[in-house]
Design a protein around this motif. Structure first.
Motif, PDB file in Angstrom:
ATOM      1  N   LEU A 151     -12.596   8.949   3.775  1.00 21.89           N
ATOM      2  CA  LEU A 151     -13.363   9.465   2.631  1.00 21.89           C
ATOM      3  C   LEU A 151     -14.836   9.103   2.768  1.00 21.89           C
ATOM      4  CD1 LEU A 151     -10.992   8.389  -0.277  1.00 21.89           C
ATOM      5  CD2 LEU A 151     -11.316  10.710   0.605  1.00 21.89           C
ATOM      6  N   GLU A 189      -4.704   7.195   6.754  1.00 21.52           N
ATOM      7  CA  GLU A 189      -5.375   7.917   5.675  1.00 21.52           C
ATOM      8  C   GLU A 189      -6.526   8.781   6.134  1.00 21.52           C
ATOM      9  OE1 GLU A 189      -5.272   5.059   1.780  1.00 21.52           O
ATOM     10  OE2 GLU A 189      -7.210   5.612   2.603  1.00 21.52           O
ATOM     11  N   GLU A 229      -7.887   1.826  -3.303  1.00 20.50           N
ATOM     12  CA  GLU A 229      -6.799   0.858  -3.464  1.00 20.50           C
ATOM     13  C   GLU A 229      -6.813   0.342  -4.888  1.00 20.50           C
ATOM     14  OE1 GLU A 229      -7.345  -2.873  -1.533  1.00 20.50           O
ATOM     15  OE2 GLU A 229      -9.367  -3.128  -2.289  1.00 20.50           O
ATOM     16  N   LYS A 264       0.835  -1.202   0.000  1.00 17.99           N
ATOM     17  CA  LYS A 264       0.000   0.000   0.000  1.00 17.99           C
ATOM     18  C   LYS A 264       0.869   1.251   0.000  1.00 17.99           C
ATOM     19  CE  LYS A 264      -4.197  -1.881   2.122  1.00 17.99           C
ATOM     20  NZ  LYS A 264      -5.013  -2.081   0.927  1.00 17.99           N
ATOM     21  N   ASN A 282     -15.024  -6.302   8.500  1.00 17.57           N
ATOM     22  CA  ASN A 282     -14.841  -6.503   7.063  1.00 17.57           C
ATOM     23  C   ASN A 282     -14.411  -7.928   6.746  1.00 17.57           C
ATOM     24  OD1 ASN A 282     -15.636  -4.144   5.911  1.00 17.57           O
ATOM     25  ND2 ASN A 282     -13.574  -3.306   5.661  1.00 17.57           N
ATOM     26  N   VAL A 306      -7.413  -3.378   7.245  1.00 14.11           N
ATOM     27  CA  VAL A 306      -7.829  -1.974   7.214  1.00 14.11           C
ATOM     28  C   VAL A 306      -8.738  -1.710   8.403  1.00 14.11           C
ATOM     29  CG1 VAL A 306      -9.165  -0.272   5.914  1.00 14.11           C
ATOM     30  CG2 VAL A 306      -7.647  -1.863   4.708  1.00 14.11           C
ATOM     31  N   LEU A 346     -11.101   1.124  10.302  1.00 11.45           N
ATOM     32  CA  LEU A 346     -11.754   2.436  10.233  1.00 11.45           C
ATOM     33  C   LEU A 346     -11.937   2.929  11.666  1.00 11.45           C
ATOM     34  CD1 LEU A 346     -14.533   1.554   7.605  1.00 11.45           C
ATOM     35  CD2 LEU A 346     -12.229   2.422   7.178  1.00 11.45           C
TER      36      LEU A 346
HETATM   37  P1  AMP Z   1      -9.012  -1.320   1.213  1.00 14.76           P
HETATM   38  O1  AMP Z   1      -8.586  -2.734   1.492  1.00 14.76           O
HETATM   39  O2  AMP Z   1      -7.934  -0.311   1.264  1.00 14.76           O
HETATM   40  O3  AMP Z   1      -9.899  -1.199  -0.006  1.00 14.76           O
HETATM   41  O4  AMP Z   1     -10.021  -0.968   2.389  1.00 14.76           O
HETATM   42  C1  AMP Z   1     -11.088  -1.820   2.736  1.00 14.76           C
HETATM   43  C2  AMP Z   1     -12.332  -1.018   2.980  1.00 14.76           C
HETATM   44  O5  AMP Z   1     -12.130  -0.042   3.981  1.00 14.76           O
HETATM   45  C3  AMP Z   1     -12.775  -0.229   1.762  1.00 14.76           C
HETATM   46  O6  AMP Z   1     -13.545  -0.999   0.898  1.00 14.76           O
HETATM   47  C4  AMP Z   1     -13.573   0.885   2.398  1.00 14.76           C
HETATM   48  O7  AMP Z   1     -14.863   0.433   2.749  1.00 14.76           O
HETATM   49  C5  AMP Z   1     -12.832   1.160   3.656  1.00 14.76           C
HETATM   50  N1  AMP Z   1     -11.864   2.251   3.470  1.00 14.76           N
HETATM   51  C6  AMP Z   1     -10.582   2.124   3.089  1.00 14.76           C
HETATM   52  N2  AMP Z   1      -9.967   3.328   3.010  1.00 14.76           N
HETATM   53  C7  AMP Z   1     -10.885   4.242   3.356  1.00 14.76           C
HETATM   54  C8  AMP Z   1     -10.860   5.677   3.470  1.00 14.76           C
HETATM   55  N3  AMP Z   1      -9.748   6.378   3.237  1.00 14.76           N
HETATM   56  N4  AMP Z   1     -11.999   6.295   3.838  1.00 14.76           N
HETATM   57  C9  AMP Z   1     -13.125   5.583   4.121  1.00 14.76           C
HETATM   58  N5  AMP Z   1     -13.202   4.241   4.024  1.00 14.76           N
HETATM   59  C10 AMP Z   1     -12.103   3.561   3.647  1.00 14.76           C
END
Ligand code: AMP
Ligand code: GLY
Length: 431
Positions: free
Chosen positions: A188, A185, A283, A103, A224, A153, A155
């Motif tokens: 969002l 991060e 991502e 990442k 998740n 990840v 939140l």
């Molecule tokens: P990723 O594996 O980076 O896609 O993150 C897994 C999940 O976490 C994503 O599908 C989003 O639901 C949530 N997520 C990741 N990054 C963010 C962000 N910067 N803001 C809000 N939700 C996020």
């Protein structure tokens, strides 16, 4: 042509199902495959992480073309090794697979090439990461740098939760070495979508978009997972949004990777947040999504195999793919315990009854055949076990049919969400 698919999930079952229908495919193999894949391909008992074992078996079986499903062998260089052995393989090189494998690499790449994404900091020091969170405030997102099967990840709604996440990832090493470095991060807001393009190093061919449900519980609640269900089309990605995503996210990435000396070939999968300011990249993945692939394959009208070959050969420029207008929904049935430790070995019945329902395909994600009391049975062999997939004129119709398939399956050892596609269905009800 003799084709080998690498992997053992619902994605690979869907890929095998699509590839087996190609007139170009004379013989189809899958390593290691699963009980459902065995219906359409010859399963070879080699793990998808055993890079040299896969090259050896591909040679022994005179394989002409390899399609790699999961990210781990891509990051470990399977495509490079196959290519060195003179076997064509679809997927990125290890260098190009860093887009998913790290990442930190991905975020720095976004900054170098102006790909829209969340503001971030990267840290190998827990105290510095915590100080950054204190300074920026909540909500905030903390991510393990390396591969963590979609679970790395966290939140965080408060600064205290952010600090606890740093402890979990960096100190307790909940995701192992993937947590040696973290990315912190900006949080969002918006609606998520999964966007896919097949890329030949230079040209990108967009596929239809999909939406995935990552949380384990109804209403998108709970921890998740790798994905509990998906649907396509994704109403948030209309033609105008697709053009923006291609122009702002996909093409700058394809050009940037080529300019940095590691041209990207394979499936580029952008996990996007469609915010009020447009698409933001959460991502990149370097492969088909799972379970998104299951709905994509149900909607694909064209032969998949020539498109994958054209990507490897750098010939996508004049290529086109055709899709059915119908919607598709896939519902994941997972083993009790998932996304924690799933219970293995429970017997699944009713698979034939479900598959007989017109418009339903049952892709196996984590199953194996076993002999119990002299009878061959299908048992659970993973977290996500089945992807019950259906098509319909609308997402509502496809969902109803998918759950008809689910209800035909007799498996007390498993569970599923009951609301896959709810956003799209709410929109359909409004219009
Ligand atoms: P990723 O594996 O980076 O896609 O993150 C897994 C999940 O976490 C994503 O599908 C989003 O639901 C949530 N997520 C990741 N990054 C963010 C962000 N910067 N803001 C809000 N939700 C996020
Ligand atoms: N469904 C999300 C993924 O495959 O990463």
């Amino acid at each position: 042509m003799r084709v080998l698919v690498v992997g053992s999930g619902g994605r690979e079952h869907a890929l095998c199902w699509a590839l087996s229908a190609s007139p170009l495919c004379d013989a189809l193999f899958c390593a290691p495959g699963n009980a459902g894949i065995a219906d359409v391909a010859t399963c070879l008992p080699v793990s998808s992480d055993d890079i040299s074992g896969l090259v050896t078996v591909a040679r022994a079986q005179n394989i002409d073309f390899v399609v790699v499903g999961p990210e781990a062998p891509l990051v470990a260089g399977l495509v490079d090794q196959m290519t060195a052995a003179g076997i064509k393989a679809f997927g990125p090189s290890a260098q190009a697979a860093r887009l998913e494998g790290s990442k930190a690499f991905m975020k720095d790449f976004f900054a170098r090439h102006n790909v829209p994404t969340a503001a971030y900091g990267r840290f190998t020091d827990a105290a510095k990461a915590k100080a950054f969170i204190t300074a920026k405030g909540a909500p905030v997102v903390v991510k393990a740098d390396g591969l963590a099967a979609g679970k790395g990840v966290i939140l965080c709604q408060s600064v205290a939760e952010g600090h606890a996440a740093i402890d979990t990832i960096m100190t307790d090493k909940a995701f192992g070495a993937a947590g040696n470095e973290v990315v912190v991060e900006e949080f969002l807001h918006g609606e998520e979508a999964s966007f896919f393009a097949i890329v030949d190093g230079e040209t990108a061919l967009p596929l239809v978009a999909a939406q995935d449900h990552k949380a384990v519980g109804d209403g998108d609640t709970g921890p998740n997972t790798g994905g509990m269900g998906a649907y396509s089309p994704a109403p948030i990605v209309d033609a105008a949004m697709q053009d923006r995503i291609m122009a702002e996210v996909i093409m700058p990435t394809v050009r940037g990777m080529a300019a940095e000396g590691c041209p990207f070939k394979g499936v580029l999968f952008a996990g996007l947040m469609i915010s009020k300011d447009g698409p933001k990249t959460l991502e990149f993945n370097v492969r088909f999504g799972d379970p998104e692939c299951e709905v994509l394959m149900m909607r694909l009208k064209s032969d998949l195999l020539p498109a994958l070959i054209a990507a490897v050969d750098g010939q996508l420029k004049n290529f086109d793919l055709r899709w059915y207008d119908e919607a598709a929904v896939t519902v994941i049935m997972a083993a009790n315990g998932y996304p924690g430790t799933p219970q293995k070995g429970t017997i699944i019945e009713g698979l034939d009854a479900a598959a007989k329902i017109e418009g339903v395909s049952v892709f196996h994600a984590g199953t194996k055949s076993e002999v119990r009391d002299g009878k061959t049975v299908v048992v659970a062999n993973g977290g996500r076990v089945l992807a019950v997939t259906a098509t319909g004129k609308t997402v509502s119709e496809a969902q109803a049919l998918a759950y008809k398939g689910v209800d035909a399956i007799k498996w007390p050892g498993g569970f599923c969400r009951r609301d896959i596609g709810w956003r799209a269905i709410a929109r359909e009800k409004q219009s």
